[in-house]
Design a protein around this motif. Structure first.
Motif, PDB file in Angstrom:
ATOM      1  N   SER A   1       1.892  25.192 -29.923  1.00  0.00           N
ATOM      2  CA  SER A   1       2.666  24.061 -29.597  1.00  0.00           C
ATOM      3  C   SER A   1       4.035  24.179 -30.085  1.00  0.00           C
ATOM      4  O   SER A   1       4.298  24.274 -31.094  1.00  0.00           O
ATOM      5  CB  SER A   1       2.016  22.873 -29.955  1.00  0.00           C
TER       6      SER A   1
ATOM      7  N   TYR B   1       7.589  21.863 -30.005  1.00  0.00           N
ATOM      8  CA  TYR B   1       8.047  20.496 -29.656  1.00  0.00           C
ATOM      9  C   TYR B   1       9.528  20.871 -29.206  1.00  0.00           C
ATOM     10  O   TYR B   1      10.568  21.187 -29.956  1.00  0.00           O
ATOM     11  CB  TYR B   1       8.017  19.647 -30.844  1.00  0.00           C
TER      12      TYR B   1
ATOM     13  N   PRO C   1       6.014  15.646 -24.265  1.00  0.00           N
ATOM     14  CA  PRO C   1       4.888  16.211 -24.919  1.00  0.00           C
ATOM     15  C   PRO C   1       5.142  17.595 -25.239  1.00  0.00           C
ATOM     16  O   PRO C   1       6.138  18.034 -24.847  1.00  0.00           O
ATOM     17  CB  PRO C   1       3.871  16.421 -23.548  1.00  0.00           C
TER      18      PRO C   1
ATOM     19  N   LEU D   1      -5.687  18.988 -29.979  1.00  0.00           N
ATOM     20  CA  LEU D   1      -5.119  17.510 -29.614  1.00  0.00           C
ATOM     21  C   LEU D   1      -5.371  16.619 -31.029  1.00  0.00           C
ATOM     22  O   LEU D   1      -6.222  16.991 -31.862  1.00  0.00           O
ATOM     23  CB  LEU D   1      -5.883  16.641 -28.363  1.00  0.00           C
TER      24      LEU D   1
ATOM     25  N   PHE E   1      -5.083  10.625 -28.382  1.00  0.00           N
ATOM     26  CA  PHE E   1      -4.004  11.483 -27.714  1.00  0.00           C
ATOM     27  C   PHE E   1      -3.613  10.488 -26.196  1.00  0.00           C
ATOM     28  O   PHE E   1      -4.562   9.840 -25.979  1.00  0.00           O
ATOM     29  CB  PHE E   1      -4.684  12.747 -27.340  1.00  0.00           C
TER      30      PHE E   1
ATOM     31  N   GLU F   1      -0.715  14.721 -23.004  1.00  0.00           N
ATOM     32  CA  GLU F   1      -1.117  15.410 -23.992  1.00  0.00           C
ATOM     33  C   GLU F   1      -2.348  16.347 -23.573  1.00  0.00           C
ATOM     34  O   GLU F   1      -2.538  17.799 -23.547  1.00  0.00           O
ATOM     35  CB  GLU F   1      -1.254  15.032 -25.347  1.00  0.00           C
TER      36      GLU F   1
ATOM     37  N   SER G   1      -1.338  18.617 -20.775  1.00  0.00           N
ATOM     38  CA  SER G   1      -0.674  20.157 -21.231  1.00  0.00           C
ATOM     39  C   SER G   1      -1.388  21.115 -21.801  1.00  0.00           C
ATOM     40  O   SER G   1      -1.213  22.303 -21.972  1.00  0.00           O
ATOM     41  CB  SER G   1       0.381  19.572 -22.365  1.00  0.00           C
TER      42      SER G   1
ATOM     43  N   ASN H   1       5.484  10.478 -26.814  1.00  0.00           N
ATOM     44  CA  ASN H   1       5.855  11.387 -25.836  1.00  0.00           C
ATOM     45  C   ASN H   1       6.490  10.772 -24.650  1.00  0.00           C
ATOM     46  O   ASN H   1       6.956  11.739 -23.691  1.00  0.00           O
ATOM     47  CB  ASN H   1       4.500  12.146 -25.316  1.00  0.00           C
TER      48      ASN H   1
END
Length: 262
Positions: free
Chosen positions: A35, A37, A43, A188, A192, A196, A199, A241
């Motif tokens: 993941s 950011y 997200p 997750l 969530f 999310e 994704s 998000n």
């Protein structure tokens, strides 16, 4: 000659009459989701990656190693007193330092000619785990390097043996696992948003039923294995998000018995 009992038949059984393998191995395809950011109120960008080792060019005695320098799935020969599953866990630990993950079997590879050393049969396993399970990975034993690759990067690698076939089969299995179970929960937070969840699923599928958010949202809101998180009797929301509040969900206990996202 007729044998009147099983014991008598066993006494005359001759294994030399049949061809037996020249070796029996376990290989392990370990996937994770990374993941990143990239911006506030968005997200994270999630990417599926596979852990591979680069086979050592020389063995501990200084001799040239088979398929040395090529990238491969972690794995090795099964001991005479081992089960394939136990050997897979052992080899994963010895070659990468990764321990304590739950692996599953997905295939047996026994095509003659797949290994120049002889008729070597591989019992293949897979796992998909959170990134923190692989944080302590390090090359050891027969591996000189261990790294994570996207599936696009794997296509450009020089792979050992028939591991391109093993990897493709493992990838197909992972996609089914992700879409037919609630394994997405491992990537997750406990609470969530639907974006999310979307994704995570997009790391293994480009189906319009998942890729188009409005279609996915309409379906996801009716899924029986997730529920809206309530706070004071009202749906709980977050703005982590997006600039607009999004409803939070959580997985219920247990696993569904049918395909869940389609």
């Amino acid at each position: 000659m007729r044998y009147e009992s099983e014991e008598e038949a066993l006494k005359h059984y001759d294994p030399k009459q049949y061809r037996t393998p020249d070796g029996y191995t376990s290989d392990i395809a370990v996937f994770t989701i990374i993941s990143d950011y990239v911006a506030p109120n968005k997200p994270p960008l999630r990417t599926l990656k596979l852990m591979l080792i680069r086979r050592a060019r020389f063995d501990k005695d200084g001799n040239a190693n088979i398929q040395g320098g090529k990238w491969a799935l972690p794995g090795g020969f099964i001991g005479p007193e081992e089960m394939a599953y136990d050997a897979a866990s052992r080899e994963l630990s010895e070659e990468t330092g990764v321990e304590g993950i739950h692996i599953r079997h997905y295939g047996v590879y026994d095509r003659p000619g797949r290994d120049r050393r002889g008729w070597i049969i591989s019992n293949a396993h897979y796992a998909i785990v959170p990134e923190n399970y692989l944080e302590k990975r390090k090359a050891a034993d027969d591996a000189e390097e261990v790294a994570l690759f996207t599936m696009e990067e794997v296509e450009r690698l020089d792979l050992a043996f028939d591991h391109r076939e093993l990897i493709q089969d493992a990838y197909d299995t992972i996609k089914k696992h992700m879409l037919l179970t609630t394994v997405a929960r491992n990537f997750l937070p406990p609470e969530f948003t639907l974006s999310e969840l979307q994704s995570v699923l997009l790391t293994v599928t480009d189906s319009p039923k998942v890729a188009k958010y409005s279609t996915f949202r309409n379906r996801a809101e009716r899924l029986p294995f997730i529920e809206v998180v309530k706070e004071g009797g009202e749906p709980k929301t977050t703005s982590r998000n997006s600039k607009r509040p999004s409803i939070l969900y959580r997985f219920k206990e247990g696993e569904p018995l049918e395909s869940i996202y389609f």
